[in-house]
Design an enzyme around this catalytic site. Structure first.
Site, PDB file in Angstrom:
ATOM      1  N   SER A 184       0.836  -1.206   0.000  1.00  0.00           N
ATOM      2  CA  SER A 184       0.000   0.000   0.000  1.00  0.00           C
ATOM      3  C   SER A 184       0.869   1.254   0.000  1.00  0.00           C
ATOM      4  O   SER A 184       1.907   1.319   0.659  1.00  0.00           O
ATOM      5  CB  SER A 184      -0.892   0.003   1.249  1.00  0.00           C
ATOM      6  OG  SER A 184      -1.492   1.273   1.394  1.00  0.00           O
ATOM      7  N   SER A 192      -0.381   4.091   1.043  1.00  0.00           N
ATOM      8  CA  SER A 192      -0.943   4.984   2.060  1.00  0.00           C
ATOM      9  C   SER A 192       0.050   5.318   3.180  1.00  0.00           C
ATOM     10  O   SER A 192       0.124   6.482   3.601  1.00  0.00           O
ATOM     11  CB  SER A 192      -2.217   4.375   2.643  1.00  0.00           C
ATOM     12  OG  SER A 192      -3.190   4.268   1.638  1.00  0.00           O
ATOM     13  N   LYS A 236     -14.073  -3.354   2.737  1.00  0.00           N
ATOM     14  CA  LYS A 236     -14.801  -2.076   2.680  1.00  0.00           C
ATOM     15  C   LYS A 236     -16.259  -2.192   3.126  1.00  0.00           C
ATOM     16  O   LYS A 236     -16.851  -1.210   3.548  1.00  0.00           O
ATOM     17  CB  LYS A 236     -14.726  -1.483   1.274  1.00  0.00           C
ATOM     18  CG  LYS A 236     -13.364  -0.880   0.963  1.00  0.00           C
ATOM     19  CD  LYS A 236     -13.372  -0.120  -0.355  1.00  0.00           C
ATOM     20  CE  LYS A 236     -11.978   0.393  -0.674  1.00  0.00           C
ATOM     21  NZ  LYS A 236     -11.939   1.205  -1.895  1.00  0.00           N
ATOM     22  N   ASN A 293     -14.486   3.384   3.396  1.00  0.00           N
ATOM     23  CA  ASN A 293     -13.035   3.224   3.219  1.00  0.00           C
ATOM     24  C   ASN A 293     -12.277   3.990   4.304  1.00  0.00           C
ATOM     25  O   ASN A 293     -11.057   4.064   4.258  1.00  0.00           O
ATOM     26  CB  ASN A 293     -12.586   3.676   1.826  1.00  0.00           C
ATOM     27  CG  ASN A 293     -12.567   5.188   1.699  1.00  0.00           C
ATOM     28  OD1 ASN A 293     -13.314   5.875   2.384  1.00  0.00           O
ATOM     29  ND2 ASN A 293     -11.715   5.699   0.832  1.00  0.00           N
ATOM     30  N   LYS A 326     -25.040  -7.126 -11.995  1.00  0.00           N
ATOM     31  CA  LYS A 326     -24.427  -6.294 -10.942  1.00  0.00           C
ATOM     32  C   LYS A 326     -24.671  -4.815 -11.240  1.00  0.00           C
ATOM     33  O   LYS A 326     -24.941  -4.022 -10.337  1.00  0.00           O
ATOM     34  CB  LYS A 326     -22.928  -6.566 -10.854  1.00  0.00           C
ATOM     35  CG  LYS A 326     -22.600  -7.895 -10.197  1.00  0.00           C
ATOM     36  CD  LYS A 326     -21.202  -7.813  -9.620  1.00  0.00           C
ATOM     37  CE  LYS A 326     -20.619  -9.182  -9.415  1.00  0.00           C
ATOM     38  NZ  LYS A 326     -19.174  -9.141  -9.282  1.00  0.00           N
ATOM     39  N   TYR A 374      -4.296   3.192 -10.834  1.00  0.00           N
ATOM     40  CA  TYR A 374      -3.170   4.133 -10.730  1.00  0.00           C
ATOM     41  C   TYR A 374      -1.795   3.502 -10.964  1.00  0.00           C
ATOM     42  O   TYR A 374      -0.784   4.193 -10.968  1.00  0.00           O
ATOM     43  CB  TYR A 374      -3.189   4.882  -9.390  1.00  0.00           C
ATOM     44  CG  TYR A 374      -3.026   4.013  -8.160  1.00  0.00           C
ATOM     45  CD1 TYR A 374      -1.780   3.527  -7.781  1.00  0.00           C
ATOM     46  CD2 TYR A 374      -4.114   3.695  -7.373  1.00  0.00           C
ATOM     47  CE1 TYR A 374      -1.644   2.739  -6.657  1.00  0.00           C
ATOM     48  CE2 TYR A 374      -3.982   2.911  -6.240  1.00  0.00           C
ATOM     49  CZ  TYR A 374      -2.748   2.429  -5.891  1.00  0.00           C
ATOM     50  OH  TYR A 374      -2.622   1.646  -4.780  1.00  0.00           O
ATOM     51  N   GLY A 424      -5.553   7.639 -12.087  1.00  0.00           N
ATOM     52  CA  GLY A 424      -5.918   7.057 -10.794  1.00  0.00           C
ATOM     53  C   GLY A 424      -5.165   7.671  -9.621  1.00  0.00           C
ATOM     54  O   GLY A 424      -5.631   7.608  -8.479  1.00  0.00           O
TER      55      GLY A 424
HETATM   56  P1  NAP Z   1     -14.645  -4.739  -7.388  1.00  0.00           P
HETATM   57  O1  NAP Z   1     -15.756  -4.402  -6.457  1.00  0.00           O
HETATM   58  O2  NAP Z   1     -14.021  -6.071  -7.320  1.00  0.00           O
HETATM   59  O3  NAP Z   1     -15.221  -4.548  -8.882  1.00  0.00           O
HETATM   60  C1  NAP Z   1     -14.448  -4.823 -10.005  1.00  0.00           C
HETATM   61  C2  NAP Z   1     -15.250  -4.611 -11.264  1.00  0.00           C
HETATM   62  O4  NAP Z   1     -14.396  -4.840 -12.368  1.00  0.00           O
HETATM   63  C3  NAP Z   1     -16.441  -5.565 -11.401  1.00  0.00           C
HETATM   64  O5  NAP Z   1     -17.505  -4.872 -11.971  1.00  0.00           O
HETATM   65  C4  NAP Z   1     -15.902  -6.616 -12.385  1.00  0.00           C
HETATM   66  O6  NAP Z   1     -16.884  -7.154 -13.224  1.00  0.00           O
HETATM   67  C5  NAP Z   1     -14.983  -5.796 -13.236  1.00  0.00           C
HETATM   68  N1  NAP Z   1     -13.938  -6.630 -13.822  1.00  0.00           N
HETATM   69  C6  NAP Z   1     -12.949  -7.277 -13.164  1.00  0.00           C
HETATM   70  N2  NAP Z   1     -12.157  -7.929 -14.037  1.00  0.00           N
HETATM   71  C7  NAP Z   1     -12.693  -7.698 -15.271  1.00  0.00           C
HETATM   72  C8  NAP Z   1     -12.347  -8.121 -16.567  1.00  0.00           C
HETATM   73  N3  NAP Z   1     -11.280  -8.903 -16.781  1.00  0.00           N
HETATM   74  N4  NAP Z   1     -13.092  -7.696 -17.595  1.00  0.00           N
HETATM   75  C9  NAP Z   1     -14.178  -6.918 -17.388  1.00  0.00           C
HETATM   76  N5  NAP Z   1     -14.564  -6.489 -16.183  1.00  0.00           N
HETATM   77  C10 NAP Z   1     -13.828  -6.880 -15.133  1.00  0.00           C
HETATM   78  O7  NAP Z   1     -13.489  -3.696  -7.289  1.00  0.00           O
HETATM   79  P2  NAP Z   1     -13.573  -2.134  -6.920  1.00  0.00           P
HETATM   80  O8  NAP Z   1     -13.432  -1.948  -5.469  1.00  0.00           O
HETATM   81  O9  NAP Z   1     -14.768  -1.564  -7.585  1.00  0.00           O
HETATM   82  O10 NAP Z   1     -12.237  -1.583  -7.597  1.00  0.00           O
HETATM   83  C11 NAP Z   1     -12.085  -1.650  -8.997  1.00  0.00           C
HETATM   84  C12 NAP Z   1     -10.829  -0.910  -9.428  1.00  0.00           C
HETATM   85  O11 NAP Z   1     -10.948   0.445  -9.067  1.00  0.00           O
HETATM   86  C13 NAP Z   1      -9.566  -1.409  -8.722  1.00  0.00           C
HETATM   87  O12 NAP Z   1      -8.913  -2.371  -9.503  1.00  0.00           O
HETATM   88  C14 NAP Z   1      -8.722  -0.169  -8.569  1.00  0.00           C
HETATM   89  O13 NAP Z   1      -7.740  -0.124  -9.583  1.00  0.00           O
HETATM   90  C15 NAP Z   1      -9.688   0.964  -8.774  1.00  0.00           C
HETATM   91  N6  NAP Z   1      -9.742   1.804  -7.560  1.00  0.00           N
HETATM   92  C16 NAP Z   1      -8.911   2.875  -7.501  1.00  0.00           C
HETATM   93  C17 NAP Z   1      -8.914   3.698  -6.415  1.00  0.00           C
HETATM   94  C18 NAP Z   1      -7.995   4.893  -6.384  1.00  0.00           C
HETATM   95  O14 NAP Z   1      -7.911   5.547  -5.334  1.00  0.00           O
HETATM   96  N7  NAP Z   1      -7.356   5.251  -7.479  1.00  0.00           N
HETATM   97  C19 NAP Z   1      -9.765   3.446  -5.330  1.00  0.00           C
HETATM   98  C20 NAP Z   1     -10.631   2.331  -5.409  1.00  0.00           C
HETATM   99  C21 NAP Z   1     -10.603   1.514  -6.529  1.00  0.00           C
HETATM  100  P3  NAP Z   1     -17.907  -8.298 -12.744  1.00  0.00           P
HETATM  101  O15 NAP Z   1     -18.970  -7.549 -11.994  1.00  0.00           O
HETATM  102  O16 NAP Z   1     -18.369  -8.881 -14.017  1.00  0.00           O
HETATM  103  O17 NAP Z   1     -17.138  -9.241 -11.876  1.00  0.00           O
END
Ligand code: NAP
Length: 536
Positions: free
Chosen positions: A261, A263, A323, A348, A415, A480, A501
């Site tokens: 992390s 953070s 979370k 978070n 979803k 990011y 990101g």
């Molecule tokens: P999550 O709840 O696991 O959701 C992931 C989403 O991505 C789901 O909708 C999933 O689809 C989809 N997905 C995963 N693999 C895929 C693939 N190969 N092809 C198509 N869709 C795919 O995760 P989250 O908490 O929302 O976080 C998602 C991303 O956001 C993280 O990877 C991170 O990089 C980013 N994030 C960034 C920050 C930041 O501060 N920059 C903060 C939070 C999150 P399904 O529903 O079909 O499984």
């Protein structure tokens, strides 16, 4: 004052001396010469090895702990005990004895003869130096918390010759740190109490808060003498070891895994920049096999660690996979600061206030604020969100609250539909419809394009195929690492506006920081540190 000790595995006198000099230049207070690889105990070579050790101790630029660790307790010495005692005798009478001599409690109590000779060494050394050599009795368990922990501590404290008691064991969870801190708080003698491996980091960094005699930090990652030992640079620069005191408030990131992390890097630097008496640590919590296990584990951490008053826990970031846990784990004493946590079903952030715990979801601000800056006004703008997980929900919630129109497209349509059903103003569309939508912004909330993710080289948003994109369109990638994802690269090449990101991470972290400290976050510092680190 808690000392910072660099352990040095002696291979040659020259190497040990050079490393001691380096430890001094980096800011260590004391070194431990681990001579168990160097000293064989052979009748043929033992004499010259002992002479070299005596000389190296005399020349050391820092005070020395001498340790010749036996194999039973994680060391390399497997020679006769007689030879080991002879080494101690040579060192004690050598004119410049070490500040401390470390002997295992188990070896010390096994043989009356060994014990008597060790005691004599310490007494001898007292006669040659103004500052006497002090005996550290130590006990190690590299597997788990020893079941007879109290008995071992009592045995060390009861021994008149023992000046310092040292216990180190593999921590099984964050809760083991609390027991180590309790030991330090109630210790009748100077004590070193450390947890090994990733769950024990807290005990190493917070040793000054609870009055530990010393803590160990290696010169380099590969020269660590115990699992989980941080480097001296991490201890001094990342965790600001010298600023940790009894009053220091404790913060951290709760998640699994949390070792990488970013953070701790930004929040500790932020505390330094605004003069906040706090330290921010990785706080790993094992998630178990399923969601119920994760909730139980999170709850146990809250109750057994974070609610322990002496820790002065003041706040945390909560990350994957927890979370959705803080509401369950922190009830009944946590409040949803602004209703976002309840609406998003996820928190978070935990912030401890005088009247109780506050939960917050700063991911929402992490997405909304950069877009608000880009557009000035979000009301009436059309935004497509790609993905249907937690980040998508946070984005949809924040954007609809700002009056934006939100369209959601996700691999698993159900979803996306569930999010749309619970947030008024959100509609689901197909990926094909998303390509031809007249959206002013597209946000990727999937891990596509992320280093180490499911499709690191793929574009999460088909930027070249977006029919209505123009120079005013914003492409926002929440991933990011890397900073410029394939999606953002394509957007840049097409001349579209981009938000990366890092902007999201910095914005959500800044909102957390402000909740914890009540001071404006040094956002530019956060941004610079993240970009520098990710670029390397
Ligand atoms: P999550 O709840 O696991 O959701 C992931 C989403 O991505 C789901 O909708 C999933 O689809 C989809 N997905 C995963 N693999 C895929 C693939 N190969 N092809 C198509 N869709 C795919 O995760 P989250 O908490 O929302 O976080 C998602 C991303 O956001 C993280 O990877 C991170 O990089 C980013 N994030 C960034 C920050 C930041 O501060 N920059 C903060 C939070 C999150 P399904 O529903 O079909 O499984």
């Amino acid at each position: 004052m808690t000392m910072l000790c660099v352990p040095i595995t002696m291979r040659t006198p020259e190497q040990a001396f050079a490393e001691a000099a380096e430890a001094k230049s980096l800011g260590a207070d004391i070194v431990e010469f681990r001579v168990d690889e160097f000293f064989s105990g052979d009748s043929a070579s033992g004499e010259s090895e002992a002479a070299a050790i005596v000389r190296t101790i005399a020349e050391s630029p820092l005070p020395v702990i001498l340790t010749c660790r036996i194999a039973d307790e994680g060391g390399a010495y497997d020679g006769p005990e007689d030879a080991r005692v002879s080494l101690f005798e040579r060192v004690a009478t050598g004119g410049s004895p070490p500040a401390y001599l470390d002997v295992e409690l188990a070896a010390y109590t096994r043989s009356a003869n060994f014990r008597q000779k060790v005691n004599l060494c310490v007494t001898h050394a007292k006669q040659v130096r103004d500052v006497p050599t002090r005996l550290i009795l130590s006990s190690h368990d590299f597997q788990t918390r020893p079941p007879d922990l109290s008995r071992r501590m009592m045995a060390m404290y009861a021994e008149p010759a023992c000046a310092v008691a040292k216990i180190a064991f593999r921590a099984r969870s964050l809760r083991d740190n609390v027991e180590l801190f309790e030991l330090l708080r109630g210790a009748p003698k100077p004590t070193i109490a450390l947890g090994m491996a990733e769950f024990g980091l807290m005990s190493r960094v917070l040793a000054p808060k609870f009055g530990g005699l010393l803590t160990f930090a290696s010169l380099k990652r590969e020269s660590a003498t115990a699992p989980g030992q941080p480097t001296i640079r991490e201890m001094l620069d990342l965790y600001r070891f010298r600023s940790i005191q009894a009053s220091t408030k404790v913060y951290g990131v709760l998640g699994w895994p949390v070792g990488h992390s970013m953070s701790p890097l930004i929040h500790n630097a932020g505390f330094e920049a605004v003069g906040h008496d706090g330290v921010y640590l990785p706080m790993p919590v094992a998630p178990g096999e399923n969601e119920d296990d994760a909730r139980a584990s999170f709850k146990a951490t809250v109750e057994g660690v974070l609610r322990w008053p002496a820790l002065d826990f003041a706040g945390a970031s909560v990350t994957i996979p927890f979370k959705s846990c803080p509401r369950a784990g922190a009830e009944p004493f946590a409040m949803d600061a602004d209703g976002l946590v309840t609406a998003a079903g996820a928190a978070n952030t935990i912030a401890v206030a005088p009247d109780g715990w506050r939960l917050a979801n700063t991911d929402v601000a992490g997405i909304v604020e950069p877009l608000r800056e880009a557009f000035g006004e979000l009301a009436g703008q059309m935004v497509v969100i790609w993905g249907g997980g937690g980040a998508a929900r946070a984005a949809a919630l924040g954007l609809t609250r700002e009056g934006a129109g939100v369209r959601l497209t996700n691999r698993t349509a159900s979803k996306a539909e569930a999010i749309a059903a619970s947030i008024p103003g959100v509609r689901t569309i197909s990926a094909q419809e998303a390509r031809t939508s007249r959206a002013r912004a597209h946000i990727n909330t999937t891990p596509i394009g992320m280093t180490g993710g499911p499709a690191p080289d793929a574009m999460a948003i088909p930027v070249p195929e977006l029919a209505d994109a123009d120079a005013g369109t914003v492409i926002f990638d929440t991933v990011y690492n890397p900073i410029e994802t394939p999606t953002l690269k394509a957007a840049r090449e097409r001349g579209l506006r981009t938000i990366d990101g890092v902007r999201m991470f910095v914005t959500q972290a800044a909102a957390q920081f402000e909740l914890w400290t009540g001071k404006p976050a040094p956002k530019q510092l956060f941004d610079r540190l993240m970009r520098e680190t990710l670029a390397n």
